[in-house]
Design an enzyme around this catalytic site. Structure first.
Site, PDB file in Angstrom:
ATOM      1  N   ASP A  69     -14.865 -28.536  91.051  1.00  0.00           N
ATOM      2  CA  ASP A  69     -14.228 -28.099  92.300  1.00  0.00           C
ATOM      3  C   ASP A  69     -15.081 -27.034  92.995  1.00  0.00           C
ATOM      4  O   ASP A  69     -14.771 -26.612  94.106  1.00  0.00           O
ATOM      5  CB  ASP A  69     -12.787 -27.640  92.076  1.00  0.00           C
ATOM      6  CG  ASP A  69     -12.677 -26.452  91.146  1.00  0.00           C
ATOM      7  OD1 ASP A  69     -13.710 -25.994  90.625  1.00  0.00           O
ATOM      8  OD2 ASP A  69     -11.537 -25.977  90.934  1.00  0.00           O
ATOM      9  N   SER A  70     -16.195 -26.644  92.367  1.00  0.00           N
ATOM     10  CA  SER A  70     -17.170 -25.794  93.066  1.00  0.00           C
ATOM     11  C   SER A  70     -17.626 -26.484  94.343  1.00  0.00           C
ATOM     12  O   SER A  70     -18.145 -25.855  95.253  1.00  0.00           O
ATOM     13  CB  SER A  70     -18.371 -25.483  92.165  1.00  0.00           C
ATOM     14  OG  SER A  70     -18.927 -26.662  91.632  1.00  0.00           O
ATOM     15  N   ASP A 108     -12.973 -32.433  87.807  1.00  0.00           N
ATOM     16  CA  ASP A 108     -12.091 -31.264  87.784  1.00  0.00           C
ATOM     17  C   ASP A 108     -10.717 -31.656  88.313  1.00  0.00           C
ATOM     18  O   ASP A 108     -10.602 -32.517  89.194  1.00  0.00           O
ATOM     19  CB  ASP A 108     -12.655 -30.180  88.718  1.00  0.00           C
ATOM     20  CG  ASP A 108     -13.159 -28.979  87.947  1.00  0.00           C
ATOM     21  OD1 ASP A 108     -12.635 -28.700  86.861  1.00  0.00           O
ATOM     22  OD2 ASP A 108     -14.095 -28.321  88.444  1.00  0.00           O
ATOM     23  N   GLU A 140      -8.471 -26.001  83.977  1.00  0.00           N
ATOM     24  CA  GLU A 140      -8.713 -24.605  83.639  1.00  0.00           C
ATOM     25  C   GLU A 140      -7.483 -24.024  82.950  1.00  0.00           C
ATOM     26  O   GLU A 140      -6.353 -24.317  83.341  1.00  0.00           O
ATOM     27  CB  GLU A 140      -9.028 -23.791  84.901  1.00  0.00           C
ATOM     28  CG  GLU A 140     -10.342 -24.200  85.540  1.00  0.00           C
ATOM     29  CD  GLU A 140     -10.741 -23.318  86.723  1.00  0.00           C
ATOM     30  OE1 GLU A 140     -10.098 -22.267  86.940  1.00  0.00           O
ATOM     31  OE2 GLU A 140     -11.695 -23.696  87.416  1.00  0.00           O
ATOM     32  N   GLU A 207     -16.887 -20.205  80.279  1.00  0.00           N
ATOM     33  CA  GLU A 207     -17.541 -19.627  81.466  1.00  0.00           C
ATOM     34  C   GLU A 207     -17.534 -18.104  81.431  1.00  0.00           C
ATOM     35  O   GLU A 207     -16.493 -17.472  81.195  1.00  0.00           O
ATOM     36  CB  GLU A 207     -16.855 -20.122  82.758  1.00  0.00           C
ATOM     37  CG  GLU A 207     -17.501 -19.509  83.994  1.00  0.00           C
ATOM     38  CD  GLU A 207     -17.182 -20.223  85.302  1.00  0.00           C
ATOM     39  OE1 GLU A 207     -16.496 -21.269  85.294  1.00  0.00           O
ATOM     40  OE2 GLU A 207     -17.644 -19.717  86.350  1.00  0.00           O
TER      41      GLU A 207
HETATM   42  O1  KIV Z   1     -16.425 -26.465  89.439  1.00  0.00           O
HETATM   43  C1  KIV Z   1     -17.407 -26.323  88.713  1.00  0.00           C
HETATM   44  O2  KIV Z   1     -18.548 -26.536  89.115  1.00  0.00           O
HETATM   45  C2  KIV Z   1     -17.163 -25.861  87.345  1.00  0.00           C
HETATM   46  C3  KIV Z   1     -18.346 -25.470  86.529  1.00  0.00           C
HETATM   47  C4  KIV Z   1     -18.921 -24.204  87.002  1.00  0.00           C
HETATM   48  C5  KIV Z   1     -18.028 -25.439  85.087  1.00  0.00           C
HETATM   49  O3  KIV Z   1     -16.054 -25.818  86.931  1.00  0.00           O
END
Ligand code: KIV
Length: 306
Positions: A69-70, A108, A140, A207
């Site tokens: 979700d980044s 995610d 998460e 993380e």
């Molecule tokens: O959303 C993402 O890119 C992540 C990674 C940083 C583990 O959750």
């Protein structure tokens, strides 16, 4: 051995168009990931956000690709990961999947798509697998999310957990802060890791925790840990693709290694294009142009004008 098999598969099925979008049969499986873990080979994970970034991470032989979700921030310009609507995330997940042949895809679960009830979590996960064509989902959280992980895994949906710094909860954590530095916080991360493993997660992201804590957790667990900002001793690593490629021009966290200064290189290339078009150096006759027979042109010119 694992690499060799991937290369053989890649060569054998050279027709990407036929095999990639149609089925998942060539992608790594959970047992491939387990074999890497058992043989202590480091597991590589790269994030991807669309068809092209998925294809590149796949060609780079990443064992797993995370549709993280980044993407909300690094690919779509939202101010944080909590802003992306589920359908928008799903759209990107589908695009990544179309580009990936070999890597195992983890999607995610975006903020708001799993916290309120187990049935909502199941519904969201099913969509990410059935429509997004992901092979697993990532959630998460620790102790409090373990019952949801248990439900999902019992239904046959592989789950990667995510403990330590959980960016979706940055409001509660007081920002994007390193976790596990005090005894109380370290104990919490350890407890979270053990509980999500017990709930059936096949691996977990650790993380932004001290590397010595990540080592202890990795040694205590029987599933792979995938570190980001967690030092060298985790079973595998994940990096955000735009960080790895130096594509963003904003803040780079301490744990990021940039393998190419992509942003400045790409801007330089685009500037060259702009100046060559302006100056008339591009396109060039012959090199970038198509031919037409003179007699066709003659006939065209001799036609009476309408
Ligand atoms: O959303 C993402 O890119 C992540 C990674 C940083 C583990 O959750």
């Amino acid at each position: 051995m694992f690499r060799l098999r991937l290369v053989q598969r890649r060569c054998f099925h050279s027709s990407r168009a036929v095999f990639s979008a149609q089925s998942n049969v060539q992608r790594n499986t959970l047992s491939d990931i387990a074999k890497l873990y058992d043989s202590k080979e480091k597991i590589t994970v790269i994030t991807a956000y669309d068809y092209l970034t998925g294809q590149m991470a796949d060609e780079a032989n990443a064992d797993m690709i995370l549709v993280g979700d980044s993407l909300a921030m690094v690919a779509l310009g939202y101010s944080d990961t909590n802003e992306i609507p589920f359908d928008e995330f799903l759209y990107h997940c589908r695009a990544v999947s179309r580009g990936v042949e070999n890597s195992f895809i983890v999607a995610d679960m975006p903020f708001g798509s799993y916290e309120s009830s187990t049935s909502k979590a199941i519904d969201s996960a099913v969509q990410l697998i059935s429509k997004g064509r992901a092979n697993a989902v990532k959630l998460e959280g620790g102790v409090e999310i373990a019952p949801t992980i248990k439900q999902l895994t019992q239904l046959g949906i592989p789950v990667m957990a995510h403990v330590g710094l959980t960016p979706q909860r940055s409001n509660a954590l007081g920002g994007f802060k390193v976790q596990g530095r005090t005894l109380q916080s370290a104990e919490k991360v350890v407890e979270d890791a053990l509980k999500v493993q017990e709930a059936g997660a096949f691996s977990m992201v650790l993380e932004a925790i001290p590397h010595k804590l990540a080592k202890i957790i990795t040694e205590q667990l029987e599933i792979p840990t995938i570190g980001i900002g967690a030092g060298p001793d985790t079973s595998g690593k994940v990096l955000v693709q735009t960080d790895l490629l130096g594509l963003g021009n904003g803040h780079r966290p301490k744990f990021v290694k940039t393998f190419i200064e992509g942003h400045s290189l790409l801007v330089e290339a685009m500037s060259s294009y702009v100046s060559e078009v302006k100056s008339g150096r591009f396109p060039e006759y012959g090199t970038h142009t198509y031919k037409i027979k003179d007699e066709v042109l003659d006939q065209l010119m001799k036609r009476p004008r309408a």
